[in-house]
Design an enzyme around this catalytic site. Sequence first.
Site, mmCIF file in Angstrom:
data_model
loop_
_atom_site.group_PDB
_atom_site.id
_atom_site.type_symbol
_atom_site.label_atom_id
_atom_site.label_comp_id
_atom_site.label_asym_id
_atom_site.label_seq_id
_atom_site.Cartn_x
_atom_site.Cartn_y
_atom_site.Cartn_z
ATOM 1 N N CYS A 55 49.556 38.111 43.468
ATOM 2 C CA CYS A 55 50.076 38.092 42.092
ATOM 3 C C CYS A 55 50.703 39.447 41.739
ATOM 4 C CB CYS A 55 48.920 37.748 41.152
ATOM 5 S SG CYS A 55 49.208 38.066 39.412
ATOM 6 N N CYS B 99 49.330 41.109 38.636
ATOM 7 C CA CYS B 99 47.966 41.589 38.932
ATOM 8 C C CYS B 99 48.025 42.940 39.625
ATOM 9 C CB CYS B 99 47.224 40.596 39.822
ATOM 10 S SG CYS B 99 46.971 38.962 39.105
#
Length: 118
Positions: free
Chosen positions: A30, A33
């Site tokens: 991600c 992230c």
Amino acid sequence: MSTVDITTEQFKDTVADNEIVLVDFWASWCGPCRAFAPVYERASLKNEDVVFGKVDTEAEQALAAAAEIRSIPTLMAFKKGHLVFSQPGALPPEALDDLINQVRDLDIDKALADADGK
């Protein structure tokens, strides 16, 4: 204190046994992230009274499902074992600092009493 990895087995005790716990639900693939990770790590180093947990949603799929994670990153904040904040998306440093201060300042006992209509 730096961030700590939290497993399904550790989650309940971590939340229950600490005054303030932030939990970052993330995954290695991600992009947002990965962008949020250094912001979260820096905040952990300057707020030693707060536990900064990280849950890898790929490794801990059952925990992510139980927490109803639909988007990552998702940040949750707990005070005295009670969920007081949950929001998907990476926060900029100033917003994370503001959130931490709001959780610190929250009178959870009064908030719970108000919620019960007392």
